[in-house]
Structures are given as structure tokens and as C-alpha cells.
Design a protein around this motif. Sequence first.
Motif, PDB file in Angstrom:
ATOM      1  N   TYR A  26       1.076  -1.252   0.075  1.00  0.00           N
ATOM      2  CA  TYR A  26       0.039  -0.090  -0.192  1.00  0.00           C
ATOM      3  C   TYR A  26       0.928   1.370   0.034  1.00  0.00           C
ATOM      4  CZ  TYR A  26       0.994   0.804   5.064  1.00  0.00           C
ATOM      5  OH  TYR A  26       1.824   0.955   6.120  1.00  0.00           O
ATOM      6  N   VAL A 243      -5.449  -5.734   8.367  1.00  0.00           N
ATOM      7  CA  VAL A 243      -4.967  -5.446   6.968  1.00  0.00           C
ATOM      8  C   VAL A 243      -5.144  -6.431   5.865  1.00  0.00           C
ATOM      9  CG1 VAL A 243      -2.849  -4.254   7.939  1.00  0.00           C
ATOM     10  CG2 VAL A 243      -2.637  -6.583   7.880  1.00  0.00           C
ATOM     11  N   LEU A 245      -8.397  -7.735   3.227  1.00  0.00           N
ATOM     12  CA  LEU A 245      -9.385  -7.302   2.566  1.00  0.00           C
ATOM     13  C   LEU A 245     -10.947  -7.723   2.883  1.00  0.00           C
ATOM     14  CD1 LEU A 245      -8.136  -6.977  -0.914  1.00  0.00           C
ATOM     15  CD2 LEU A 245      -9.196  -5.344   0.081  1.00  0.00           C
ATOM     16  N   HIS A 250     -11.361  -3.979  -2.886  1.00  0.00           N
ATOM     17  CA  HIS A 250      -9.976  -2.903  -2.624  1.00  0.00           C
ATOM     18  C   HIS A 250     -10.082  -2.378  -1.201  1.00  0.00           C
ATOM     19  CE1 HIS A 250     -11.067  -2.621  -7.110  1.00  0.00           C
ATOM     20  NE2 HIS A 250      -9.565  -2.826  -7.265  1.00  0.00           N
ATOM     21  N   TYR A 251      -8.777  -2.103  -0.903  1.00  0.00           N
ATOM     22  CA  TYR A 251      -8.867  -1.502   0.793  1.00  0.00           C
ATOM     23  C   TYR A 251      -9.587  -0.207   0.559  1.00  0.00           C
ATOM     24  CZ  TYR A 251      -5.250  -5.080   2.241  1.00  0.00           C
ATOM     25  OH  TYR A 251      -4.731  -6.032   2.546  1.00  0.00           O
ATOM     26  N   LYS A 254     -13.116  -0.928   1.324  1.00  0.00           N
ATOM     27  CA  LYS A 254     -13.214  -1.586   2.684  1.00  0.00           C
ATOM     28  C   LYS A 254     -13.041  -0.367   3.585  1.00  0.00           C
ATOM     29  CE  LYS A 254     -10.921  -4.488   5.952  1.00  0.00           C
ATOM     30  NZ  LYS A 254      -9.969  -3.652   6.674  1.00  0.00           N
ATOM     31  N   GLU A 255     -12.048   0.802   3.144  1.00  0.00           N
ATOM     32  CA  GLU A 255     -12.116   1.947   4.310  1.00  0.00           C
ATOM     33  C   GLU A 255     -13.188   3.055   4.302  1.00  0.00           C
ATOM     34  OE1 GLU A 255      -7.426   0.606   4.075  1.00  0.00           O
ATOM     35  OE2 GLU A 255      -8.006   2.370   3.287  1.00  0.00           O
ATOM     36  N   GLU A 396      -5.124   2.193   7.731  1.00  0.00           N
ATOM     37  CA  GLU A 396      -5.490   2.589   6.461  1.00  0.00           C
ATOM     38  C   GLU A 396      -4.627   2.331   5.388  1.00  0.00           C
ATOM     39  OE1 GLU A 396      -8.023   6.521   5.198  1.00  0.00           O
ATOM     40  OE2 GLU A 396      -5.493   6.819   5.108  1.00  0.00           O
ATOM     41  N   ILE A 397      -4.931   1.487   4.668  1.00  0.00           N
ATOM     42  CA  ILE A 397      -3.882   0.974   3.735  1.00  0.00           C
ATOM     43  C   ILE A 397      -4.106   1.447   2.213  1.00  0.00           C
ATOM     44  CG2 ILE A 397      -3.202  -1.343   2.312  1.00  0.00           C
ATOM     45  CD1 ILE A 397      -3.036  -1.396   5.517  1.00  0.00           C
ATOM     46  N   GLY A 398      -5.217   1.771   1.652  1.00  0.00           N
ATOM     47  CA  GLY A 398      -5.261   2.452   0.557  1.00  0.00           C
ATOM     48  C   GLY A 398      -4.564   3.841   0.500  1.00  0.00           C
ATOM     49  N   ASP A 597      -5.994   1.108  -5.282  1.00  0.00           N
ATOM     50  CA  ASP A 597      -5.220   1.145  -4.011  1.00  0.00           C
ATOM     51  C   ASP A 597      -3.848   1.352  -4.176  1.00  0.00           C
ATOM     52  OD1 ASP A 597      -7.333   0.265  -2.432  1.00  0.00           O
ATOM     53  OD2 ASP A 597      -7.053  -1.870  -2.636  1.00  0.00           O
TER      54      ASP A 597
END
Length: 609
Positions: A26, A243, A245, A250-251, A254-255, A396-398, A597
Amino acid sequence: MCGIVGAIADRNIVPVLVEGLKRLEYRGYDSAGLAVLNGGIRRVRRVGRVAEMESAVRADKVEGILGIAHTRWATHGGVTEPNAHPHVSGDEIAVVHNGIIENHEEQRARLIALGYAFASQTDTEVIAHLVHHYFKAGNNLFVATQKTASDLRGAYAIGVVALSDPDTIAGARMGCPLVVGLGDGENFLASDVSAVIAETKRVIYLEDGDVVAIRRSGVEIVDRDRRQVERKVYISELSADAVDLGVYRHYMQKEIHEQPRAVSDTIEGVIDGGVDVDGLFGAGAMEAFKDLSGALILASGTSYYAGLVARYWIESLAQLPCNVELGHEYRYRDSIPDHRQLVVTISQSGETLDTMEALKRAKELGHGRTLSICNVRESAIPRASKFVFYTRAGAEIGVASTKAFTTQLVSLFTLALAIAKSRGRLSAQAEHDALEQLRFVPGSIQHALNLEPQVQAWAERFALRDHALFLGRGMHYPVALEGALKLKEISYIHAEAYPAGELKHGPLALVDENMPVVVIAPNDQLLEKVKSNMQEVRARGGELYVFADLDSHFTESEGVHVIRTPRYSGILSPIVHTIPVQLLAYHTALKRGTDVDKPRNLAKSVTVE
């Protein structure tokens, strides 16, 4: 940007390195590589994704009980395999590095004079040769890394291994995050806790100037003065599931959908305990806020837009002047310090280099009242600040920030209330009313998320366009800025945002039937002004996409498309109106087939200027 993973154990650590790199994807990168000690330095590097490097590792049957790995985002030198990390020197030393070495040309000339040849265009290769140079004098990797760190100027996080010192991984930090993970008879090095969370929750956050020796038996740390120190061991609250999915594609998706929970978690203490200024921001906060002359918010990117919204809240609720500046601009100008000013830094990661350097500059100028709003505990910016408010967004990965932004907003609203209360400008009834408004925000966010099918239909049209305008007024202008940023960074559609009243001062020249115009149009005192701006767009053949409130009197017509968010949320309306612009960017990017992402050229944690 970039990612580091290192491990030493009594088992094959290659799967640990590969999995760690996957958890760091990410952060943004364009090549990946690893090096392990096994009868020599076995190195595999590939341009492209971690999966390509992983396939090569499997094909070559690479194994080892000590090694380092890296994902690179190109700075010095192009995206080529010779420029990918790890870099080696003399078949003896292997190095991975995040950051930028500012004096690399000076060190390169010195090393060439010493007989070293360079195989890459990177600044990192000078680190490998410097370590090798010092290692030859004593075969002690820890000492060689300390001497190397003393020669370097710039920002860096470093991981180093040596063939002749097979029981040690050395690391060094200056300006870029680096953590040590503590296991049972095995230990780890990483640029982010998420890389090692599947192996251990016990972590040490290294300080600037630290150099560490990681062995199976434990770790040894010296500070910038080369004195041995003990750093606190923390138990990370991050879970391995955080972390993953799950059911999402996509992250970012998700977020976006995690925002009701993230906001609820962030405001939980405020809702339950009221505006307890010292309890929320740290001992002494109420006294420090009492006689403020103003507030100065320093941030970058999405966090900067959060600061722009906060300016309206602080000036309205606390009756306190508030300025908002980009960190990378503030640090390089001759600002006039005001020691009664509250300096607020905002950073999702707590490691954003330009924001960190702006904070350092403010402290150099004598600002003692510093406060950070951050999502990562014990990161650099909170540690350097007197007061702290942690958002509780979770991992937060994206790359495109979503839940970090909305949790920053509710945190900044809480700060505005706290300053107002400290200054005697928040009555008990006003505090009660504000907290009641805050209590309903997670539900309003969920209602906005339920609009996703309608936003998807809009995305079908947006995906065919190459440009877009976003308009907003007052405290919704920053929402327009955020909407334009999200659209451009993940769909690659050129998008700009303007205060709607500025339209006739230039941007109106761009409007035609091929330029979609997104309007943030809440049911507030500026609504009629916004409607006038919309008529200007329609008169030029522009197509309008309006995010209105449920209780706004808008009707759809040819060239005017309307989506209604929940009823007007008052002073907290910017938080709710952020949700549909996030969804628009996400679904437009899906339709255009971009890498949602990991958008091109961008990184999650910006640790270079």
C-alpha cells in the motif's frame, strides 16, 4: 513510500519477508527485492509487483535464516532492476534504504576515490559501500553502520546485513520510520508495524539518530550520541485481520465502508465523557488553550483539507483566528512566530516528513504549544508534540485517504470545542447540543454510504470524461477540494476545485457540455448563492452533478443530476458530504480500470520532500 522488512530466526525467513512486503504494498512502489545469507548473499530483484519477485524466489528455491527485503519507489535513477534494492558491496554487504541521502554525490566521489565501482544510479548504493568500507576495519556490522550513519545527511531508514557477521541485522533511522519487532528467539525490522504484525505484536519504535543491532537473542540500540539506550516496548493494537481485505475488492472500498465505525470509535471518549480538555488532549491542555492568540494548522494533502474545514469551526466556535498552511511551504518562509499560538499538525501516519519538518521549524521559532492529530500511536509527530489527539481509524492501507480524513475532521471539531470551552466560549447547553450533533454523525455517514448505487450510475458517465470541476462554498469548499483530489489521484481524470463564487472569475471559461461540474450544495445559508452559480454553468451548456441534502429543494432536469444525502447535518455537514465524493472517485476509477489502491506515482506515507 518504500518498505523495509528484515528478519533473523532459526527457520527459513523468506516467507516472512515476502509476506511482509505484501503488507507494505500500500505504501507505493515500482520494484521489489530481497537478500538472504546462505553460503553467500543470495539476492533476487524484480521490476514490478511483489508477486513477480516471489515467483522468482520460488523458482530459485531461495532460503535463509537471516535476510532483508524492500519495495522501492524510484527517486534517484529510473525503474530498473539494477536500481532495485537490496544493493550490495563486495559480495559482503547488502543494504535496503528508505528516504533520500542528500550528500550522496559527495560520498560517491569519496568512495570512487577509494576504489569502489557503482552499479546503479541510486543514492542508496553509497550506503552499501560506506558500510563495506568501515566493516573491513573491524568485521563488526553494528559499528560499521554507526560510522556510516554519521557520514550521511538526509532522511533514511536502513537495514543492513553482512556475510561475515551472520548473526546480526543492523538498522538506522533518521527522519523515516523504522520499528523493531520482538519475537521468541527471533526478531524483526520493518518500516511499518503492519509488515511484522503476523509474527509479533511487541514492537520498539526507533528514534531519530538510533542505530540498532538485531540478533536472535535480543536487540542493542545506541542513540545519535552513540550511547547505549533502552527504548520502550509497546504492544501494537493492530491486528493481522485489520490489513486483510475480507469481502471487499479493494482497501479503498473497505476503508470507505469502515467510516461509521472509525468515526464512532474516535468520538467515543468525547460522547461518553464530554469535552474533558485535559483528558482528551493531555495534561495542561486546558490551561494552554485558555489564553491562545490564535491557531496555526500545518499539514499536507488530504490532511491540509481537513485543516481548512477546521478553520471554520475554530473561528466560529472558539472565536479564535486560525491559519492553515502546507507544511512544506511553512518551513521555508520567514514566518513571524507568535508564542501564544497553538500549532496543530495533522498526519495520518505521524511520519509525514514535510509536516514533521514544519513542526521542527515551529519549535525552533519558539512555539511551545504544539498539538498533533494522528492515527498511529507513538509515531514521530505525536512524540514531538506537547499535546496529542489520536484518531481511531485503524489501519488505512489504500493510498487515497478516506477514513483517516473523516476521523481527522471529527477530531478537529472536538479540538474546536475544547478551545472554545477553555476560553469560556462554550456554555453547558452549547456543549450538550454539539455532542448531540456529533453523536448522530456515524449514522449519517451510513445513510450516505447507502447512496452508493446512485453514485455508481454517475460514475458510468464520469469514466468517459477527461476533466471535471468541483464547486463548494464556505466550509464545503474544502470538501470540493477533497473530491477533486480523490478523483484525480485514483482515476487519473484531471479535476479542479473552486469556491463556487470564484467561477465567474476564470474557471467558467472551461465549462462546456464535455465538462462535468460537481456541486456540493448543502441546505445552509449559502444555498441560494450556490444555485446562482449553478445557473451560470447551465447557461454555458455545462452538465451539473449536485450533492444536495434530503431537505433541499432541488429538482432534476435535463443537464442537472441530483443525489440527496441525509438531512442537513449543520456544522458537521462537511463530514457527511465527504462520503459521496469518495464513492464517486472509487467507482469512476473502477470503470476506468485503474489500480485503485496503488495509483501510479503515489505513495501512502510521504517520507521524502
